[in-house]
Design a protein around this motif. Structure first.
Motif, PDB file in Angstrom:
ATOM      1  N   ASN A  85       0.830  -1.212   0.000  1.00  0.00           N
ATOM      2  CA  ASN A  85       0.000   0.000   0.000  1.00  0.00           C
ATOM      3  C   ASN A  85       0.864   1.262   0.000  1.00  0.00           C
ATOM      4  O   ASN A  85       0.618   2.212   0.728  1.00  0.00           O
ATOM      5  CB  ASN A  85      -0.947   0.013   1.211  1.00  0.00           C
ATOM      6  N   LEU A  86       1.877   1.262  -0.863  1.00  0.00           N
ATOM      7  CA  LEU A  86       2.754   2.411  -0.988  1.00  0.00           C
ATOM      8  C   LEU A  86       2.277   3.315  -2.123  1.00  0.00           C
ATOM      9  O   LEU A  86       1.292   3.010  -2.794  1.00  0.00           O
ATOM     10  CB  LEU A  86       4.189   1.941  -1.249  1.00  0.00           C
ATOM     11  N   GLY A  87       2.983   4.392  -2.330  1.00  0.00           N
ATOM     12  CA  GLY A  87       2.641   5.323  -3.404  1.00  0.00           C
ATOM     13  C   GLY A  87       3.830   5.652  -4.271  1.00  0.00           C
ATOM     14  O   GLY A  87       3.994   6.792  -4.698  1.00  0.00           O
ATOM     15  N   LEU A  88       4.669   4.648  -4.544  1.00  0.00           N
ATOM     16  CA  LEU A  88       5.866   4.884  -5.338  1.00  0.00           C
ATOM     17  C   LEU A  88       5.493   5.267  -6.766  1.00  0.00           C
ATOM     18  O   LEU A  88       4.642   4.633  -7.389  1.00  0.00           O
ATOM     19  CB  LEU A  88       6.747   3.629  -5.353  1.00  0.00           C
ATOM     20  N   ALA A  89       6.134   6.302  -7.266  1.00  0.00           N
ATOM     21  CA  ALA A  89       5.900   6.727  -8.650  1.00  0.00           C
ATOM     22  C   ALA A  89       6.776   5.900  -9.590  1.00  0.00           C
ATOM     23  O   ALA A  89       7.847   5.431  -9.196  1.00  0.00           O
ATOM     24  CB  ALA A  89       6.219   8.209  -8.807  1.00  0.00           C
ATOM     25  N   PRO A  90       6.360   5.696 -10.810  1.00  0.00           N
ATOM     26  CA  PRO A  90       7.207   4.953 -11.755  1.00  0.00           C
ATOM     27  C   PRO A  90       8.444   5.754 -12.125  1.00  0.00           C
ATOM     28  O   PRO A  90       8.464   6.982 -12.024  1.00  0.00           O
ATOM     29  CB  PRO A  90       6.288   4.751 -12.965  1.00  0.00           C
ATOM     30  N   LYS A  91       9.478   5.060 -12.556  1.00  0.00           N
ATOM     31  CA  LYS A  91      10.684   5.741 -12.999  1.00  0.00           C
ATOM     32  C   LYS A  91      10.387   6.559 -14.256  1.00  0.00           C
ATOM     33  O   LYS A  91       9.580   6.148 -15.094  1.00  0.00           O
ATOM     34  CB  LYS A  91      11.792   4.724 -13.287  1.00  0.00           C
ATOM     35  N   PRO A  92      11.040   7.699 -14.393  1.00  0.00           N
ATOM     36  CA  PRO A  92      10.733   8.569 -15.544  1.00  0.00           C
ATOM     37  C   PRO A  92      10.918   7.892 -16.894  1.00  0.00           C
ATOM     38  O   PRO A  92      10.182   8.178 -17.835  1.00  0.00           O
ATOM     39  CB  PRO A  92      11.725   9.733 -15.364  1.00  0.00           C
ATOM     40  N   GLU A  93      11.893   6.990 -17.009  1.00  0.00           N
ATOM     41  CA  GLU A  93      12.162   6.355 -18.298  1.00  0.00           C
ATOM     42  C   GLU A  93      11.582   4.954 -18.389  1.00  0.00           C
ATOM     43  O   GLU A  93      11.968   4.180 -19.266  1.00  0.00           O
ATOM     44  CB  GLU A  93      13.685   6.297 -18.543  1.00  0.00           C
ATOM     45  N   SER A  94      10.667   4.610 -17.501  1.00  0.00           N
ATOM     46  CA  SER A  94      10.119   3.259 -17.488  1.00  0.00           C
ATOM     47  C   SER A  94       9.094   3.072 -18.596  1.00  0.00           C
ATOM     48  O   SER A  94       8.586   4.029 -19.192  1.00  0.00           O
ATOM     49  CB  SER A  94       9.456   2.979 -16.134  1.00  0.00           C
ATOM     50  N   ALA A  95       8.780   1.798 -18.872  1.00  0.00           N
ATOM     51  CA  ALA A  95       7.770   1.492 -19.897  1.00  0.00           C
ATOM     52  C   ALA A  95       6.411   2.053 -19.495  1.00  0.00           C
ATOM     53  O   ALA A  95       5.626   2.468 -20.355  1.00  0.00           O
ATOM     54  CB  ALA A  95       7.681  -0.024 -20.084  1.00  0.00           C
ATOM     55  N   GLU A  96       6.114   2.078 -18.196  1.00  0.00           N
ATOM     56  CA  GLU A  96       4.822   2.606 -17.745  1.00  0.00           C
ATOM     57  C   GLU A  96       4.707   4.091 -18.049  1.00  0.00           C
ATOM     58  O   GLU A  96       3.644   4.564 -18.470  1.00  0.00           O
ATOM     59  CB  GLU A  96       4.648   2.355 -16.249  1.00  0.00           C
ATOM     60  N   MET A  97       5.789   4.850 -17.850  1.00  0.00           N
ATOM     61  CA  MET A  97       5.731   6.274 -18.147  1.00  0.00           C
ATOM     62  C   MET A  97       5.643   6.526 -19.657  1.00  0.00           C
ATOM     63  O   MET A  97       4.984   7.477 -20.095  1.00  0.00           O
ATOM     64  CB  MET A  97       6.956   6.986 -17.561  1.00  0.00           C
ATOM     65  N   ARG A  98       6.294   5.675 -20.454  1.00  0.00           N
ATOM     66  CA  ARG A  98       6.147   5.814 -21.905  1.00  0.00           C
ATOM     67  C   ARG A  98       4.706   5.537 -22.322  1.00  0.00           C
ATOM     68  O   ARG A  98       4.167   6.192 -23.216  1.00  0.00           O
ATOM     69  CB  ARG A  98       7.102   4.854 -22.618  1.00  0.00           C
ATOM     70  N   HIS A  99       4.083   4.566 -21.642  1.00  0.00           N
ATOM     71  CA  HIS A  99       2.684   4.250 -21.933  1.00  0.00           C
ATOM     72  C   HIS A  99       1.778   5.422 -21.554  1.00  0.00           C
ATOM     73  O   HIS A  99       0.862   5.792 -22.302  1.00  0.00           O
ATOM     74  CB  HIS A  99       2.292   2.985 -21.180  1.00  0.00           C
ATOM     75  N   ARG A 100       2.032   6.029 -20.410  1.00  0.00           N
ATOM     76  CA  ARG A 100       1.223   7.178 -19.981  1.00  0.00           C
ATOM     77  C   ARG A 100       1.434   8.371 -20.915  1.00  0.00           C
ATOM     78  O   ARG A 100       0.482   9.105 -21.226  1.00  0.00           O
ATOM     79  CB  ARG A 100       1.585   7.567 -18.549  1.00  0.00           C
TER      80      ARG A 100
END
Length: 470
Positions: A188-203
């Protein structure tokens, strides 16, 4: 973002240097091009770093700038910062931006502070505020009042200091995938994705898809080689764009000369009368009279809200789709939709094919890892560039697709060849069993990696549409 400076010193030799790294000599084996070696080295460097790598390649005084993603995608770019030069060698620098111009920009959705008082907004239309008949100001006092108002407006901030800070879409949301996503779910944390991660590219891709575009735009999916996946890519892009832009924003049309496989691949098959020629005939019978409610009779609405127009049915004996037919189709759809995705056939001499490629705002070229498919696409792009100029290449996205029987060595040579002729970017899509099966495509049944790849490609498509307007 890390950087590599590579200088080609001979037909089969090059020298690579990155920030804080020793020089690396690159040598091409017999039968292999030095560009292929550079591409492989850059991909490995990006994969090892886990982040995009900015690569500058200098060859005989000519400099190319590329961005290599960890997943293997390559695109042309301008340098984002200084790039390390090899020892004893200079890397040409490019002036990438003019002198900055200071401008006063009002927040979106608000009237600019310098706009006249007589201007007001209703929806997206700017109109003149109707004059009030009983107010007849004295000319002298009105001049003084307008000067005072102008002075006040010049010092008034564009936004109240009490307004909440702007939230960049997707930037503050916790990670949902990867290790950080799993930690967030379990602890139950709120860690943000890494700026260069695949998730951020998807967003970032989703943000691009939902962004503003100048008006009606045409996305043509083309490769004269049959069986390369044009229809699955067209169906997938149509669904992804509608998912994020909204139902009824996009339509996919089968513009093959004698009809293609679009009707056999979509989730909800079209009924009789829901085809291109029927819609064109209705437009010809009563020009300009097709309203949204009537248009729906000719479209097949899919579960995700995207629309489909089938190709020619068997009932039209001897009929073939021509240049004027597709132009009439586009004229009708331009009044009701934002984007037309044209699924082309294999006949480059057909009028419908020529219309779709010559009028494309963006060209998407699916290329399996087969030499015949890559060569056919390469020849097509060379011919289109010769006929319409290199501008079409700057609006082209090549999608490399995995599949059974692929030759991995073809990828390096193909990517190098496409970028060399001036293609905007080369994207990669993993193997999708549903695409290869020949069955109907329900987007909910696609693999998550396929959906993510389609989203990234769709984001690149909409970005090209938006930038073309600028």
């Amino acid at each position: 973002m890390s950087a590599l400076a590579i200088e080609i010193t001979g037909e089969r030799t090059a020298v690579a240097r990155g920030a804080g790294a020793e020089e690396v000599d690159l040598t091409a084996d017999k039968g292999q091009s030095i560009h292929a070696v550079i591409a492989a080295y850059s991909r490995k460097h990006s994969a090892d770093a886990g982040a995009p790598v900015e690569v500058v390649v200098n060859e005989a005084g000519r400099t190319n700038y590329l961005t290599v993603e960890p997943d293997g995608n390559v695109s042309r770019s301008l340098p984002t910062g200084p790039i390390a030069a090899a020892a004893g060698r200079e890397v040409p620098q490019v002036d990438v931006a003019p002198e900055p111009v200071t401008m006063s920009v009002a927040p979106i959705g608000h009237l600019p502070v310098s706009a006249p008082d007589t201007m007001w907004r209703e929806g997206n239309v700017q109109k003149q505020r109707p004059p009030v008949p009983w107010q007849r100001p004295n000319p002298d006092t009105s001049v003084r009042r307008s000067q005072a108002h102008a002075s006040t407006r010049s010092t008034r901030p564009a936004m109240s200091v009490l307004a909440a800070p702007e939230i960049t879409p997707g930037s503050s949301e916790p990670a949902r995938t990867g290790i950080r996503g799993r930690l967030n779910a379990v602890l139950n944390l709120g860690l943000a994705p890494k700026p260069e991660s695949a998730e951020m590219r998807h967003r970032a891709a989703i943000a691009a898809i939902t962004g503003p575009i100048p008006g009606f735009s045409i996305v043509t999916v083309a490769n004269p080689k049959g069986g390369v996946g044009k229809t699955p890519i067209a169906v997938g892009l149509n669904a992804v764009i509608a998912q994020h832009r909204g139902a009824g924003s996009t339509v996919c049309a089968d513009v093959a000369e004698v009809g293609g496989s679009l009707a056999d691949r979509v989730s909800v098959p079209p009924r009789a009368g829901q085809d291109v020629l029927a819609l064109v005939a209705a437009q010809a019978a009563a020009p300009g009279s097709i309203r949204p409610s009537e248009l729906s009779r000719f479209l097949s609405r899919q579960p995700g809200g995207e629309d489909v127009v089938a190709g020619i049915f068997d009932g039209f004996d001897g009929a073939a789709l021509g240049y004027d037919d597709v132009e009439s189709l586009a004229n009708v759809l331009s009044e009701h939709r934002e984007i037309l995705i044209a699924d082309t056939g294999n006949n480059r001499l057909a009028g419908s094919w020529q219309w779709a490629t010559s009028n494309a705002n963006v060209l998407v070229v699916p290329v399996p890892l087969r030499r015949d498919a890559a060569a056919a696409a390469h020849r097509m792009l060379l011919d289109l560039a010769a006929a319409a100029g290199s501008d079409i290449l700057a609006r082209t996205i090549v999608v490399i697709t995995d599949g059974p029987g692929d030759a991995p060595m073809v990828e390096i040579e193909a990517v190098d060849a496409f970028l060399e002729v001036g293609v905007h970017s080369v994207r990669r899509m993993p193997f999708e069993p549903l695409f290869a099966s020949g069955e109907r495509i329900a987007t909910s049944q696609l693999r998550s990696t396929t959906t993510e790849s389609l989203t990234v490609v769709a984001g690149a498509v909409v970005e090209l549409i938006a930038h073309a307007a600028g």
